[in-house]
Design an enzyme around this catalytic site. Structure first.
Site, PDB file in Angstrom:
ATOM      1  N   LYS A 198      17.139 -23.140 -47.957  1.00  0.00           N
ATOM      2  CA  LYS A 198      17.839 -21.670 -47.887  1.00  0.00           C
ATOM      3  C   LYS A 198      17.662 -21.018 -49.384  1.00  0.00           C
ATOM      4  O   LYS A 198      17.375 -19.802 -49.272  1.00  0.00           O
ATOM      5  CB  LYS A 198      19.252 -21.782 -47.231  1.00  0.00           C
ATOM      6  N   LYS A 204      10.954 -25.321 -32.983  1.00  0.00           N
ATOM      7  CA  LYS A 204      12.049 -25.396 -31.930  1.00  0.00           C
ATOM      8  C   LYS A 204      12.468 -23.887 -31.724  1.00  0.00           C
ATOM      9  O   LYS A 204      12.341 -22.889 -32.348  1.00  0.00           O
ATOM     10  CB  LYS A 204      13.253 -26.154 -32.779  1.00  0.00           C
ATOM     11  N   LYS A 224      16.967 -18.637 -32.935  1.00  0.00           N
ATOM     12  CA  LYS A 224      17.230 -17.261 -33.100  1.00  0.00           C
ATOM     13  C   LYS A 224      16.902 -16.626 -34.044  1.00  0.00           C
ATOM     14  O   LYS A 224      16.485 -15.338 -34.200  1.00  0.00           O
ATOM     15  CB  LYS A 224      18.804 -16.946 -32.988  1.00  0.00           C
TER      16      LYS A 224
HETATM   17  P1  ADP Z   1      19.500 -21.610 -34.536  1.00  0.00           P
HETATM   18  O1  ADP Z   1      18.414 -22.503 -34.749  1.00  0.00           O
HETATM   19  O2  ADP Z   1      19.281 -20.397 -33.256  1.00  0.00           O
HETATM   20  O3  ADP Z   1      19.768 -20.758 -35.581  1.00  0.00           O
HETATM   21  P2  ADP Z   1      21.872 -22.969 -34.718  1.00  0.00           P
HETATM   22  O4  ADP Z   1      21.033 -23.709 -36.058  1.00  0.00           O
HETATM   23  O5  ADP Z   1      22.757 -22.115 -35.126  1.00  0.00           O
HETATM   24  O6  ADP Z   1      20.565 -22.505 -33.850  1.00  0.00           O
HETATM   25  O7  ADP Z   1      22.204 -24.166 -33.780  1.00  0.00           O
HETATM   26  C1  ADP Z   1      23.439 -24.333 -33.238  1.00  0.00           C
HETATM   27  C2  ADP Z   1      23.337 -25.434 -32.132  1.00  0.00           C
HETATM   28  O8  ADP Z   1      22.389 -25.340 -31.167  1.00  0.00           O
HETATM   29  C3  ADP Z   1      23.524 -26.742 -33.014  1.00  0.00           C
HETATM   30  O9  ADP Z   1      24.077 -27.641 -32.543  1.00  0.00           O
HETATM   31  C4  ADP Z   1      21.911 -27.000 -32.957  1.00  0.00           C
HETATM   32  O10 ADP Z   1      21.538 -28.312 -32.892  1.00  0.00           O
HETATM   33  C5  ADP Z   1      21.563 -26.485 -31.512  1.00  0.00           C
HETATM   34  N1  ADP Z   1      20.020 -26.078 -31.220  1.00  0.00           N
HETATM   35  C6  ADP Z   1      19.756 -25.033 -31.835  1.00  0.00           C
HETATM   36  N2  ADP Z   1      18.707 -24.846 -31.421  1.00  0.00           N
HETATM   37  C7  ADP Z   1      18.052 -25.940 -30.810  1.00  0.00           C
HETATM   38  C8  ADP Z   1      16.767 -26.048 -30.059  1.00  0.00           C
HETATM   39  N3  ADP Z   1      15.716 -25.324 -29.944  1.00  0.00           N
HETATM   40  N4  ADP Z   1      16.938 -27.229 -29.021  1.00  0.00           N
HETATM   41  C9  ADP Z   1      18.027 -27.932 -28.986  1.00  0.00           C
HETATM   42  N5  ADP Z   1      19.134 -27.780 -29.944  1.00  0.00           N
HETATM   43  C10 ADP Z   1      19.359 -26.724 -30.475  1.00  0.00           C
HETATM   44 NA    NA Z   2      19.924 -22.108 -37.993  1.00  0.00          NA
END
Ligand code: ADP
Ligand code: NA
Length: 330
Positions: A114, A197, A200
């Site tokens: 980051k 993956k 958001k």
């Molecule tokens: P993002 O990648 O959208 O920013 P976060 O990092 O805030 O999501 O993740 C929040 C939660 O959701 C965590 O527990 C993460 O492991 C889970 N998570 C996020 N994206 C995925 C995904 N594509 N598949 C499975 N779990 C996910």
């Molecule tokens: Na994230």
């Protein structure tokens, strides 16, 4: 087993959670809360390590909490609270900062990634000390189990190291937590780019299925998902990432094992699979969306739930903090 303390959280960094968050976190949490003494946190202190819009942060914090509840986190069973409501998180994080090595913190992969992206002049010190705040989150509650995705494993490892270090320096104080790594089957990929993956922070939202979007919008995105060459519906993430992702999602949304789905779709086309997945996602998300909107429509009730949870959390957290303060000479 019942009584085993579990802690997990999510940042309030979007208006709506997505299918990845649902399958990879909420679905698992909902099951885990039946067998654990679960604490789920909306980690707004972590969220401000990235520049925030105050009104949006406030709104997203409430929306995130409402989505947890609507998806089945039961506030009468589990503690569901907002991190900034419990000052002990910041207080313990400070103490943990003082026993963390500068080099040790510098080696955290998420910080390196980051801060490289943001540049050292715009990256905040908060981004650097994020792992120690996360350690505080976990250690305050005598947590036994932390369910996390791969990206957070290193932070739980650091948490264990810091807890052991504190215990050996100042006497037995913290419980040493274990990581619960969620199964690979719980990872959902972008519908348009099925080797990345679902996130958001994706550049385009075409591959993102959101909990609070109009059902018709989600159905359309699923019908437009990228598939692979050939026509066979088999689970082969390396050779057929698009179809495999659709199978993973259908499996999660209908609670059906993937091999059974492979059998059911023998001789059928991608179109059938997409249509069934769209129906399944809409059937699961529609009531969650409706319940979320209902909760957001009644701010007093949501405040009451979050306020009561913060009190329960604070009681546990303050006991740990008092123990720590006593040990270090305050
Ligand atoms: P993002 O990648 O959208 O920013 P976060 O990092 O805030 O999501 O993740 C929040 C939660 O959701 C965590 O527990 C993460 O492991 C889970 N998570 C996020 N994206 C995925 C995904 N594509 N598949 C499975 N779990 C996910
Ligand atoms: Na994230």
């Amino acid at each position: 087993t019942a009584g085993t303390r579990l802690f997990s959280g999510m940042q309030p960094s979007a208006d709506s959670l997505h299918a990845g968050n649902y399958v990879g976190a909420l679905l698992q949490w909902r099951e885990l809360q039946a067998t654990h003494d679960a604490i789920f946190c909306v980690v707004d202190l972590h969220a401000i390590t990235n520049p925030q819009d105050p009104a949006a942060l406030r709104d997203q914090t409430r929306r995130t909490a409402a989505q947890y509840i609507a998806a089945g986190i039961d506030p009468s069973r589990s503690i569901l609270f907002v991190q900034s409501h419990v000052p002990a998180h910041s207080q313990l994080a400070w103490v943990l900062n003082t026993i963390t090595g500068f080099g040790e913190a510098s080696r955290m992969t998420q910080f390196k990634d980051k801060s490289a992206k943001q540049g050292t002049d715009s990256a905040s010190v908060g981004l650097f000390t994020y792992p120690m705040l996360m350690a505080a989150d976990i250690l305050l509650y005598d947590t036994a189990i932390v369910p996390v995705g791969d990206d957070q494993r290193q932070h739980v490892e650091l948490t264990r190291t810091l807890a052991q270090r504190f215990n050996s320096r100042f006497g037995e104080t913290f419980r040493i937590p274990e990581t619960l790594t969620l199964e690979e089957g719980a990872r959902i990929y972008d519908l348009q780019n099925p080797t990345a993956k679902m996130s958001k922070s994706a550049e385009s939202d075409a591959g993102l299925v959101r909990l609070l979007d109009e059902p018709s919008r989600n159905a359309k995105k699923i019908r437009s998902a990228v598939t692979d060459t050939g026509r066979e519906i088999v689970f082969d993430p390396a050779g057929k990432p698009g179809v495999s992702n659709l199978l993973t999602m259908l499996s999660a949304f209908t609670d059906t094992p993937i091999p059974l789905l492979e059998n059911q779709y023998q001789g059928r086309g991608y179109g059938d699979l997409k249509k069934d997945l769209a129906d399944a996602v809409v059937a699961v998300f529609e009531p969650i969306r409706a319940r979320t909107l209902e909760l957001l429509d009644d701010p007093a009730e949501l405040d009451r739930i979050l306020g009561a949870a913060a009190e329960r959390a604070e009681e546990i957290a303050n006991r740990t903090l008092a123990r720590v303060y006593e040990r270090i000479g305050f």
